[in-house]
Design a protein around this motif. Structure first.
Motif, PDB file in Angstrom:
ATOM      1  N   TYR A 208     -28.721  19.381 -11.139  1.00  0.00           N
ATOM      2  CA  TYR A 208     -28.909  20.393 -11.891  1.00  0.00           C
ATOM      3  C   TYR A 208     -30.177  20.731 -12.153  1.00  0.00           C
ATOM      4  O   TYR A 208     -31.071  20.559 -11.883  1.00  0.00           O
ATOM      5  N   VAL A 209     -30.573  22.300 -12.538  1.00  0.00           N
ATOM      6  CA  VAL A 209     -32.188  22.916 -12.144  1.00  0.00           C
ATOM      7  C   VAL A 209     -33.081  21.791 -11.850  1.00  0.00           C
ATOM      8  O   VAL A 209     -33.940  21.769 -11.939  1.00  0.00           O
ATOM      9  N   ARG A 248     -15.155  17.383 -11.895  1.00  0.00           N
ATOM     10  CA  ARG A 248     -16.403  17.909 -12.165  1.00  0.00           C
ATOM     11  C   ARG A 248     -15.974  19.143 -13.623  1.00  0.00           C
ATOM     12  O   ARG A 248     -16.494  19.081 -14.689  1.00  0.00           O
ATOM     13  N   LEU A 249     -14.451  19.986 -13.691  1.00  0.00           N
ATOM     14  CA  LEU A 249     -14.228  20.563 -14.243  1.00  0.00           C
ATOM     15  C   LEU A 249     -13.320  19.585 -14.942  1.00  0.00           C
ATOM     16  O   LEU A 249     -14.127  20.040 -17.140  1.00  0.00           O
ATOM     17  N   ASN A 250     -12.797  18.336 -15.317  1.00  0.00           N
ATOM     18  CA  ASN A 250     -12.673  17.361 -16.551  1.00  0.00           C
ATOM     19  C   ASN A 250     -13.956  17.395 -17.374  1.00  0.00           C
ATOM     20  O   ASN A 250     -13.947  17.305 -18.679  1.00  0.00           O
ATOM     21  N   LEU A 251     -15.479  17.383 -16.603  1.00  0.00           N
ATOM     22  CA  LEU A 251     -16.524  16.965 -17.562  1.00  0.00           C
ATOM     23  C   LEU A 251     -16.936  18.267 -17.750  1.00  0.00           C
ATOM     24  O   LEU A 251     -17.920  18.402 -19.701  1.00  0.00           O
ATOM     25  N   LEU A 252     -16.899  19.584 -17.732  1.00  0.00           N
ATOM     26  CA  LEU A 252     -16.730  20.681 -18.099  1.00  0.00           C
ATOM     27  C   LEU A 252     -16.091  20.777 -19.376  1.00  0.00           C
ATOM     28  O   LEU A 252     -16.044  21.315 -20.269  1.00  0.00           O
ATOM     29  N   SER A 302     -29.629  13.594 -18.378  1.00  0.00           N
ATOM     30  CA  SER A 302     -28.620  13.454 -18.348  1.00  0.00           C
ATOM     31  C   SER A 302     -27.371  14.663 -17.416  1.00  0.00           C
ATOM     32  O   SER A 302     -27.290  15.537 -18.152  1.00  0.00           O
ATOM     33  N   ILE A 303     -25.839  13.907 -17.220  1.00  0.00           N
ATOM     34  CA  ILE A 303     -25.488  14.847 -16.325  1.00  0.00           C
ATOM     35  C   ILE A 303     -24.408  15.885 -17.870  1.00  0.00           C
ATOM     36  O   ILE A 303     -24.109  17.167 -17.749  1.00  0.00           O
ATOM     37  N   THR A 304     -24.362  15.025 -18.601  1.00  0.00           N
ATOM     38  CA  THR A 304     -23.309  15.180 -19.567  1.00  0.00           C
ATOM     39  C   THR A 304     -24.692  16.511 -20.469  1.00  0.00           C
ATOM     40  O   THR A 304     -24.395  17.402 -21.104  1.00  0.00           O
ATOM     41  N   THR A 305     -26.070  16.078 -20.688  1.00  0.00           N
ATOM     42  CA  THR A 305     -27.330  16.999 -21.322  1.00  0.00           C
ATOM     43  C   THR A 305     -26.950  18.398 -20.732  1.00  0.00           C
ATOM     44  O   THR A 305     -27.168  19.451 -20.342  1.00  0.00           O
ATOM     45  N   ALA A 306     -26.622  17.866 -18.903  1.00  0.00           N
ATOM     46  CA  ALA A 306     -27.177  19.305 -18.345  1.00  0.00           C
ATOM     47  C   ALA A 306     -25.835  20.168 -18.124  1.00  0.00           C
ATOM     48  O   ALA A 306     -26.114  21.452 -18.415  1.00  0.00           O
ATOM     49  N   LEU A 307     -24.949  19.907 -18.157  1.00  0.00           N
ATOM     50  CA  LEU A 307     -22.820  20.428 -18.467  1.00  0.00           C
ATOM     51  C   LEU A 307     -23.339  21.644 -20.006  1.00  0.00           C
ATOM     52  O   LEU A 307     -23.180  22.699 -20.020  1.00  0.00           O
ATOM     53  N   GLU A 308     -24.224  20.501 -20.383  1.00  0.00           N
ATOM     54  CA  GLU A 308     -23.718  20.962 -22.269  1.00  0.00           C
ATOM     55  C   GLU A 308     -24.904  22.349 -22.148  1.00  0.00           C
ATOM     56  O   GLU A 308     -24.338  23.226 -22.759  1.00  0.00           O
ATOM     57  N   ARG A 309     -26.158  22.189 -21.758  1.00  0.00           N
ATOM     58  CA  ARG A 309     -27.166  23.356 -21.631  1.00  0.00           C
ATOM     59  C   ARG A 309     -26.680  24.590 -20.826  1.00  0.00           C
ATOM     60  O   ARG A 309     -26.977  25.077 -21.235  1.00  0.00           O
TER      61      ARG A 309
END
Length: 346
Positions: A208-209, A248-252, A302-309
């Protein structure tokens, strides 16, 4: 800092300024970023950076951070300009230096490199990975090669060099819109997304950036006199726990509130002309334990926050053409996908 006002860079600048450092950015002036007011600028093309030698000498940098070295000439021009002015450089490289990249692309056969890849894993034997590609990512030049960038910097006399090999980077501002095609399917309320089963289980390294930029900032701020560093250092910078494409697609899907199903189809269940021509036996994951041990790197987001953003930004800033999303190439046309799903139900 050479470059840094586009996708990967602004957070690095903010991290450095907030830590009390003085930052000057050399850039083309084609993009603007919301940066701290203490940041100063030099505007020009990097090929002409030697014309700004007197201004760089007046600034007297302790560290040069090269965000966008694509070719050996890019690196050499910087070295010619800063020699005698600055003796430490941090440069951004890529995990595409590893031989595993060419194994995936089918340019190396009869071999699969063990993963995760460490900083000493084999590098590509063939140079210029995009020279004959029909499309080059982000418009990189035909003589792009991070291997040659690394060699040029590492061979420089009296220069302390830190190289950071980056993974696939995602997040707000991503010019490749890596996850948009997936998100578009989910927001269109498609009940099923079909993936090639080989791709579904394939593991690759992302970052994540904001997390990647924190790692870059740490490398810039490291004390070169500390016992854990040497004059030359190479670090992989990536997520601690690589995921498969399906994971990763499941998390998305969770971040997008999509209730659908991800279906992994075997190659013989897919149209022959839609098979992805990659060797998915070769994973593309990197081991980032060295930068974690030596520089204390940990992801601040976190990866959850990263994907949400990331998904929020993608919804607000869709690409002009969905085919411009990096994930579009792995998806079936909706009509073909419907036929594949129907065949499974019989």
């Amino acid at each position: 800092m050479i470059g840094g006002t586009h996708f990967i860079g602004p957070y690095v600048i903010r991290y450095l300024v907030f830590a009390g450092h003085t930052v000057k950015v050399f850039h083309r002036g084609q993009t603007k970023a919301d940066l701290p007011t203490t940041v100063t600028y030099l505007q020009g093309n990097r090929q002409d950076i030697h014309q700004y030698q007197s201004q760089i000498e007046a600034f007297a940098p302790d560290v040069i951070l090269d965000m966008i070295p694509y070719t050996a000439a890019d690196a050499q021009t910087v070295l010619n300009t800063i020699t005698g002015t600055c003796s430490r450089i941090v440069a951004i490289s890529s995990q595409d230096v590893y031989r595993a990249r060419d194994v995936i692309w089918g340019l190396e056969t009869d071999i699969v490199d063990s993963t995760p890849l460490t900083e000493s894993s084999p590098l590509r034997s063939q140079l210029y990975p995009y020279q004959n590609a029909p499309q080059r990512p982000l418009g990189v030049p035909s003589n792009y090669d991070k291997i040659l960038v690394e060699r040029t910097y590492l061979n420089a006399a009296d220069m302390a060099v830190t190289l950071l090999r980056l993974p696939m980077v995602y997040g707000p501002g991503d010019p490749l819109h890596r996850f948009y095609a997936y998100l578009h399917r989910m927001d269109s309320k498609r009940p099923v997304i079909v993936l090639d089963a080989r791709l579904a289980q394939w593991q690759s390294s992302y970052g994540y950036v904001e997390n990647i930029d924190w790692g870059i900032a740490l490398a810039v701020m490291q004390n070169p006199e500390s016992e854990s560093t040497t004059s030359h250092r190479i670090y992989n910078l990536s997520e601690l726990h690589p995921l498969s494409e399906k994971e990763r697609l499941n998390l998305l899907a969770q971040s997008a509130n999509w209730p659908g199903q991800i279906l992994a189809a075997m190659p013989d269940q897919l149209p022959p002309d839609r098979l992805i021509p990659f060797n998915f036996q070769q994973d593309w994951t990197t081991d980032s334990s060295l930068i974690r041990q030596e520089l204390g790197y940990q992801e601040p987001v976190s990866i959850t926050t990263a994907l949400e953003r990331t998904l929020h930004w993608e919804r607000q800033n869709p690409p002009t053409d969905i085919q411009n999303s990096a994930s579009a190439m792995v998806l079936l046309d909706p009509e073909i996908e419907d036929r594949v799903v129907a065949a499974f139900s019989h």
